[in-house]
Design a protein around this motif. Sequence first.
Motif, mmCIF file in Angstrom:
data_model
loop_
_atom_site.group_PDB
_atom_site.id
_atom_site.type_symbol
_atom_site.label_atom_id
_atom_site.label_comp_id
_atom_site.label_asym_id
_atom_site.label_seq_id
_atom_site.Cartn_x
_atom_site.Cartn_y
_atom_site.Cartn_z
ATOM 1 N N MET A 1 -9.542 4.583 4.205
ATOM 2 C CA MET A 1 -9.512 3.149 4.409
ATOM 3 C C MET A 1 -8.399 2.805 5.401
ATOM 4 N N ALA A 2 -8.724 2.086 6.427
ATOM 5 C CA ALA A 2 -7.732 1.635 7.398
ATOM 6 C C ALA A 2 -8.051 0.183 7.763
ATOM 7 N N TYR A 3 -7.007 -0.618 7.881
ATOM 8 C CA TYR A 3 -7.186 -2.031 8.222
ATOM 9 C C TYR A 3 -7.355 -2.256 9.715
ATOM 10 N N ALA A 4 -7.230 -1.207 10.517
ATOM 11 C CA ALA A 4 -7.421 -1.308 11.963
ATOM 12 C C ALA A 4 -8.123 -0.037 12.436
ATOM 13 N N THR A 5 -8.750 -0.121 13.586
ATOM 14 C CA THR A 5 -9.493 1.025 14.113
ATOM 15 C C THR A 5 -8.659 1.779 15.146
ATOM 16 N N LEU A 6 -9.095 2.991 15.408
ATOM 17 C CA LEU A 6 -8.428 3.823 16.401
ATOM 18 C C LEU A 6 -8.534 3.198 17.790
ATOM 19 N N ASP A 7 -9.666 2.580 18.103
ATOM 20 C CA ASP A 7 -9.830 1.919 19.405
ATOM 21 C C ASP A 7 -8.851 0.753 19.565
ATOM 22 N N GLU A 8 -8.615 0.016 18.476
ATOM 23 C CA GLU A 8 -7.652 -1.087 18.544
ATOM 24 C C GLU A 8 -6.243 -0.551 18.789
ATOM 25 N N LEU A 9 -5.914 0.566 18.172
ATOM 26 C CA LEU A 9 -4.602 1.168 18.396
ATOM 27 C C LEU A 9 -4.487 1.695 19.818
ATOM 28 N N LYS A 10 -5.538 2.330 20.327
ATOM 29 C CA LYS A 10 -5.515 2.835 21.711
ATOM 30 C C LYS A 10 -5.293 1.697 22.694
ATOM 31 N N ALA A 32 -0.172 3.513 7.529
ATOM 32 C CA ALA A 32 0.239 2.111 7.636
ATOM 33 C C ALA A 32 -0.628 1.224 6.748
ATOM 34 N N SER A 33 -1.914 1.525 6.661
ATOM 35 C CA SER A 33 -2.812 0.741 5.805
ATOM 36 C C SER A 33 -2.461 0.925 4.331
ATOM 37 N N ASP A 34 -2.149 2.164 3.943
ATOM 38 C CA ASP A 34 -1.736 2.415 2.557
ATOM 39 C C ASP A 34 -0.450 1.675 2.225
ATOM 40 N N LEU A 35 0.502 1.696 3.151
ATOM 41 C CA LEU A 35 1.754 0.967 2.934
ATOM 42 C C LEU A 35 1.508 -0.541 2.847
ATOM 43 N N ALA A 36 0.624 -1.043 3.701
ATOM 44 C CA ALA A 36 0.316 -2.480 3.679
ATOM 45 C C ALA A 36 -0.289 -2.874 2.335
ATOM 46 N N ALA A 37 -1.159 -2.025 1.809
ATOM 47 C CA ALA A 37 -1.763 -2.309 0.507
ATOM 48 C C ALA A 37 -0.728 -2.263 -0.610
ATOM 49 N N ALA A 59 2.988 -1.234 13.306
ATOM 50 C CA ALA A 59 3.698 -0.090 12.722
ATOM 51 C C ALA A 59 3.157 1.223 13.280
ATOM 52 N N SER A 60 1.847 1.313 13.458
ATOM 53 C CA SER A 60 1.238 2.544 13.978
ATOM 54 C C SER A 60 1.626 2.779 15.428
ATOM 55 N N SER A 61 1.605 1.741 16.240
ATOM 56 C CA SER A 61 1.981 1.910 17.649
ATOM 57 C C SER A 61 3.470 2.212 17.783
ATOM 58 N N ARG A 62 4.314 1.639 16.913
ATOM 59 C CA ARG A 62 5.738 1.950 16.917
ATOM 60 C C ARG A 62 5.933 3.443 16.626
ATOM 61 N N TYR A 63 5.174 3.962 15.666
ATOM 62 C CA TYR A 63 5.267 5.382 15.342
ATOM 63 C C TYR A 63 4.753 6.247 16.491
ATOM 64 N N MET A 64 3.646 5.862 17.110
ATOM 65 C CA MET A 64 3.074 6.663 18.195
ATOM 66 C C MET A 64 4.006 6.705 19.408
ATOM 67 N N ALA A 90 12.921 6.963 9.252
ATOM 68 C CA ALA A 90 12.972 7.388 10.651
ATOM 69 C C ALA A 90 12.026 8.566 10.838
ATOM 70 N N GLY A 91 11.167 8.476 11.812
ATOM 71 C CA GLY A 91 10.207 9.540 12.071
ATOM 72 C C GLY A 91 8.943 9.430 11.242
ATOM 73 N N THR A 92 8.731 8.304 10.575
ATOM 74 C CA THR A 92 7.504 8.074 9.815
ATOM 75 C C THR A 92 6.972 6.691 10.155
ATOM 76 N N VAL A 93 5.777 6.420 9.701
ATOM 77 C CA VAL A 93 5.220 5.073 9.838
ATOM 78 C C VAL A 93 5.957 4.194 8.833
ATOM 79 N N TYR A 94 6.500 3.067 9.284
ATOM 80 C CA TYR A 94 7.234 2.183 8.383
ATOM 81 C C TYR A 94 7.049 0.741 8.820
ATOM 82 N N PHE A 95 7.325 -0.153 7.891
ATOM 83 C CA PHE A 95 7.357 -1.583 8.177
ATOM 84 C C PHE A 95 8.808 -2.039 8.119
#
Length: 152
Positions: A1-10, A32-37, A59-64, A90-95
């Motif tokens: 389950m993800a609240y955003a798609t890979l294309d949106e992140l790209k 990021a979706s799991d953390l948001a939930a 959060a995902s783009s910050r990590y990438m 640091a070094g993980t997906v975070y909010f």
Amino acid sequence: MAYATLDELKGRLDWTLDEDELRIAAGALEDASDLAASYGRDWPEATAPRLVKTLVLKASSRYMRNPNGYTQSRAGDETLAWSEAHGRDAGTVYFTREEIRLLAELGGRKPTLASAPVAAWESKVRPGTGGLVPVDYSGDRFPLFSDDRGPW
């Protein structure tokens, strides 16, 4: 389950992702979706608020952009530095704190203050006091349940 798609992140990144980066990006979106939930609430994907998608993408783009969480990097003497500001994140997906606050509000988890009545085991209200005892410094009475022997 993800609240955003890979294309949106790209679309938020300014380079073309290779195969390994695509795999990492998909994992970042899920994390990021799991953390948001967990910070907000477990929204169904189709009905999640738009801001949840925005925060997951952020959060995902910050990590990438900085998967190792570096705050400083030099090419000359190979200097790398990490910030203590995000600690174990640091070094993980975070909010950020503000993003966590927004997710909590979206999920209906506003911090509140509540009081609960507390009484000693098998205590009862003394007749005539209504459960109020004197307070020395002001003369007012404070609600407190006691036994028949004394106000304390």
